[in-house]
Write an enzyme that holds these catalytic residues in place. Structure first.
Site, PDB file in Angstrom:
ATOM      1  N   GLY B 167       0.817  -1.209   0.000  1.00 23.55           N
ATOM      2  CA  GLY B 167       0.000   0.000   0.000  1.00 23.55           C
ATOM      3  C   GLY B 167       0.850   1.258   0.000  1.00 23.55           C
ATOM      4  N   CYS B 168       0.175   2.395   0.050  1.00 24.45           N
ATOM      5  CA  CYS B 168       0.859   3.670  -0.164  1.00 24.45           C
ATOM      6  C   CYS B 168       1.722   4.081   1.022  1.00 24.45           C
ATOM      7  CB  CYS B 168      -0.146   4.756  -0.509  1.00 24.45           C
ATOM      8  SG  CYS B 168      -1.563   4.853   0.586  1.00 24.45           S
ATOM      9  N   HIS B 169       1.232   3.902   2.258  1.00 24.75           N
ATOM     10  CA  HIS B 169       2.050   4.272   3.419  1.00 24.75           C
ATOM     11  C   HIS B 169       3.337   3.451   3.431  1.00 24.75           C
ATOM     12  CE1 HIS B 169      -1.013   6.771   5.392  1.00 24.75           C
ATOM     13  NE2 HIS B 169      -1.871   5.912   4.889  1.00 24.75           N
ATOM     14  N   SER B 172       5.922   4.392   0.542  1.00 23.60           N
ATOM     15  CA  SER B 172       6.676   5.633   0.762  1.00 23.60           C
ATOM     16  C   SER B 172       7.678   5.466   1.897  1.00 23.60           C
ATOM     17  CB  SER B 172       5.722   6.788   1.045  1.00 23.60           C
ATOM     18  OG  SER B 172       4.978   6.529   2.219  1.00 23.60           O
TER      19      SER B 172
END
Lengths: 370, 370, 370, 370
Positions: B167-169, B172
């Site tokens: 996922g995005c968290h 990054s």
């Protein structure tokens, strides 16, 4: 034989292009679109204030992108275009209109094609120019320029060397109104009256360009909506009238009221015109579907209404119609991305048509959602 | 011979793919990216609530786009995937993680490849799963799945049939921290301490998905910033720890504090770690440039800092480092588009790598600006 | 007798006040708050660039408001304050810190009180000043100034003639951290360690002031989040350390990382500190409730988290605490309106306290929602 | 004597009021405004779904505010208003219009005054009601209700027990158009033609209320502008026509096109009407200044244009006029805060006028800027 050779050429041709004014918003959008185009090679980028910077510095969205971010912005000197001539087949110009007039002359003279995004070559009659710009029209090139709205000037664009791409307010107004005003043998009368037309536009802040100002300062642009340049102060009004008058075969008058709304991209034109007797919304949709058999305009289904949300980054326009039975007023609504369909994507689309390529070649037709 | 045949195949191969959960935000982004991909053909789209609608109805950004807007969303039944098998080579799954476990099993069984965007197959150890999800880990497939962050698992991805996209968290945080924690023969110690790492993320509202809720209602999401799921409540924490621990060869503990900020797309991770003696910001940039020789991560120059503004719609990530000499804390910052690099573009990138194609094939590397 | 006379005076006293820098954002907020204050009369407004304009022209939100919109902005000349002395009891100064030093000296010399919103008088030790501002501290007035955070300096504020109001980053960090670091007879040790404290702030764009710039241009501030002035570059760091060190009776070191988020008003400080053994979140809430028995700080209930959404236009701050059992890190979060509680409302609150009035007199405690 | 007694009463009177529907947006705004009003005491708050919660829970902007945040939301039962009667002098009703009809009858019967924010009592003729609402008008109370736009019905409001406050679209359209259409002995003809009037409104998302929906989900409301309820689908059209027809002494027809723009508060009405021969913009401003001698409407100077930015939280409206000489179309533009002047502040203003108090008593006239 010539014909099939020509087709072969169309299918394999690649063009080396430059962008002057590459550090502005329409310039940055051209960079993005040209980078994704299978037939265009970006070989030259120029900018005034940021000359000497890399594209990555001027437009950080290009940072690290191979063969792009490291391009260096050059100064552009219309007095000496020999270097550009050696490297490019043609140039996109994103300059103030006075500078464009000079630049285009030099570039055309050097044998390059020019796709101009300024207002320099859009008006055909000097008389239309002076009252809005405050000075007479400087160049004879306007007569050679083709108005770069492909859905209205497809045939003239083929082979064009100087294309005058319209701005975002004009594009949206024309895409909504053109099918209603066109008279033809099949339909000798327009669907709406030619006078009393109102165009109420709502535009994102990127339309004001990249230079900061009080009215585009975030705290004073967010959470506020306001009209500007009202009652005939917007210079693009005569372009709308010029193009609609050609289609209607009669003088068309339009009142344009632009509004600034707190979003970055997007332009919605809400157009009001008095329906002629017998006109229905469905007849308008029918006329528009016919008008836009070719090109990049989607006519929405009955009961659907345009939303700029769905066009961000896209070369397409969405158009819808509705008729108010109580007042007899016809509503035509068009949504576009002001930087894409309203400027840079339209410029590439016009070039595509000029080269005999499909309108959509290399252009994103699906916008970011959300 | 076999090798050059394999290369030839890689250069001409086309895949027919489907998207399950196509009406959600990561689904819509997959539709956009697959539509622009030269080797992928979108032949099947499924959605639960909107089954029966056209793509144009469910995602109006596709309205009028030839060969796309008219596709009809089908219901997806994991109990009978024979029809999908006949039409597709593989499927992207955008389902809740429980549903994904069942669906992936059926699709793999039918011989299709699966790129899964849920959390179903990301954690390797069941023990890591239960405390965060409240129930034991249902499937043995996790061991077969390859973690779909290409910059960390390039070799394992080649030929993978089940890819678990993070996922995005997590993406990054890992892209900023991975180069700092990797130990190797050349650098036997990490650049930062392995405990006390803080990840403070700022995410756009699209990360919450397409279902309306009080916290994503425009008047309550605009003009406000707030933390949520603090102190160990965010389920993606163990993924960050799993991947960093592999790289560090030691148990890494992370505190993740997500914040919702009033923008649609974008995620910025500000990561804090205690620098080990001798570590400099330049050494971190050096390590990161080395780590990301391949892939889609740009290491920004000294003094430049990431901004999600520049990544909207892009498959790239921007990473920067700075060291606070006063406190000895190292700052690693990563910006991505949560729907693109943080989900759908990463899924396509992982598939590209799995097929031996270039990471960036068909993916936009230049984000919208502005 | 004297006491009841003093009380009577407090209850009936009215003050004539001026605002220098009235056309900036903190100035405009002061105008709004003073206009709504039952004991303050706005009799003088000054601005540099907009001198000669009416308030209605400079701040259109005052247009048509009786006795306000027609006030004319005057130039401010620190060399001749006789006119101000004749009309005002005191002045709010919203100037750059160098200009504030000169202006405050002149106004105090003329017998007026000064509420200063710049950094000119906040740091007590010149040694703290120079490394951050690049030049030595110019004035001896700093020792006479009272730091204008009423919850920390209530007793010293009573009767103060020169008040140095802290900025928004500092206010939010201090309001979250002060109760954790205060040592007292009752609690000889702080609740958290005094080193390794991290303050990660998220601020609205109005904090950058009213002058347009590239980084606050709407298209480049909307839809993006980014850090700025990282690793010890933010000048307000030493103020946080000064005030926390006083409370802790020990040297406190803080790393401040500000981020710009796309909203107009609001500042959220997410503070990380290592909990001392035995510290619980409830103990922190308890300490904060005790610390803020007086003043304008709301300690949120367990499980509630601050959101700047709820503070717009309000003089209040919201504070919450949480403890991460896995890492032993304590989270303290504070939300404020950067222009209200983070500047102008805090200035009025400090003046209220200086005059012996209730903190909240004339101040909005209920923010706009939504 | 009676007169001076009446004045004395007006100057000292305090009213105990309740808010039904206090957890919605207009309810929350009423809570904010009543809290700041020197003559109103909020003693009763009711809500349906959130009954049992404290105000602080339902509207976190009230958390910690003394005597406010701890109020508990009660259920409202129109069948038993005895408890309300004992505690309140009057009630503000923020209910769906069907519920309002029943509730108002009960409350009036119990001797309380009612300020109703729904559409239940705004239309005087049942015939105007049915085509827009799909069912006949239920109550005879409409004839007793006074239309709560103080600038149009000042005299009738004095002493009124049932006030029907108009909505935001109607308020903005009427404030711009009323001075143009009023015929009087001094000016026997209106300044504009009574047919073909177009009202193009741009409204913030808070106008849609507090219930989340697809169209108000942040990712689908931010960065998009769209029309809705076009060509006679907006139920507030007949109110505009009713009020303008009264002023003009003739039947007035209006086309209303609302648009949703990505901001929280604010409504801008751009109104188009054909100017009658001899009408000038200055004559319109003159007529409006005369019309709004009393009340809370600011007529902007020539060349100034309204911006909703300047009205957030304010009870005022800004109005401007311009004439397009080319087309003869007159532009009237009005900006308001939809929740304040367009609903809750207008409700309080109407109550102020009903009690003989100044229009602005206790109301914020200076909006937040920025």
């Amino acid at each position: 034989l010539a014909d099939s050779e020509s087709k072969l050429h169309r299918d394999t041709e690649r063009l080396r292009v430059g962008v002057v004014g590459a550090a502005g918003y329409t310039g940055a959008e051209l960079v993005r679109l040209i980078h994704g185009h299978p037939r265009l090679d970006l070989v030259y980028v120029a900018a005034r204030e940021r000359a000497g910077q890399t594209l990555a510095q001027a437009i950080p969205s290009t940072a690290g992108v191979p063969n792009l971010g490291e391009l260096v912005l050059e100064p552009f000197d219309p007095g000496d275009v020999s270097q550009i001539r050696d490297r490019c087949d043609g140039v996109f110009l994103g300059l103030p209109h006075e500078a464009s007039a000079t630049a285009a002359e030099a570039l055309l003279g050097a044998g390059l094609f020019v796709v101009d995004l300024s207002a320099a070559f859009r008006l055909k009659q000097a008389a239309h120019y002076e009252p809005w710009y405050g000075h007479p029209h400087a160049t004879a090139l306007s007569q050679r320029a083709v108005y770069g709205l492909p859905e209205l000037h497809r045939a003239e664009l083929l082979g064009a060397r100087l294309i005058a791409v319209p701005g975002c307010h004009v594009t949206s107004a024309l895409l909504a109104l053109a099918p209603l005003l066109r008279r033809s043998t099949a339909r000798p009368a327009a669907l709406v009256e030619t006078d009393g037309i109102i165009v109420d536009t709502k535009t994102g802040v990127s339309g004001a360009g990249r230079s900061p100002s009080a009215s585009t300062h975030f705290p004073e642009a967010a959470e506020g909506v306001r009209p500007y340049k009202v009652v005939g102060a917007h210079r693009h009004t005569p372009e709308i009238e010029q193009e609609l008058s050609i289609l209607a075969g009669a003088s068309v008058r339009v009142l344009l009221t632009p509004h600034l709304v707190p979003m970055t991209r997007g332009l919605l034109a809400t157009c009001y015109a008095r329906a002629r007797p017998g006109t229905t919304a469905e007849a308008c949709r029918e006329a528009a579907r016919d008008f836009y058999r070719e090109g990049l305009v989607t006519i929405l289904e009955r009961d659907d209404l345009p939303d700029t949300l769905f066009l961000r980054g896209s070369a397409r326009a969405h158009v819808a119609y509705a008729l108010d039975a109580r007042t007899g007023i016809l509503l035509g609504v068009c949504a576009i991305d002001n930087l894409a369909r309203g400027a840079s994507a339209e410029a590439v689309q016009a070039l595509n048509v000029a080269r005999g390529w499909p309108d959509s070649l290399g252009l994103p037709e699906v916008g970011l959602f959300p």
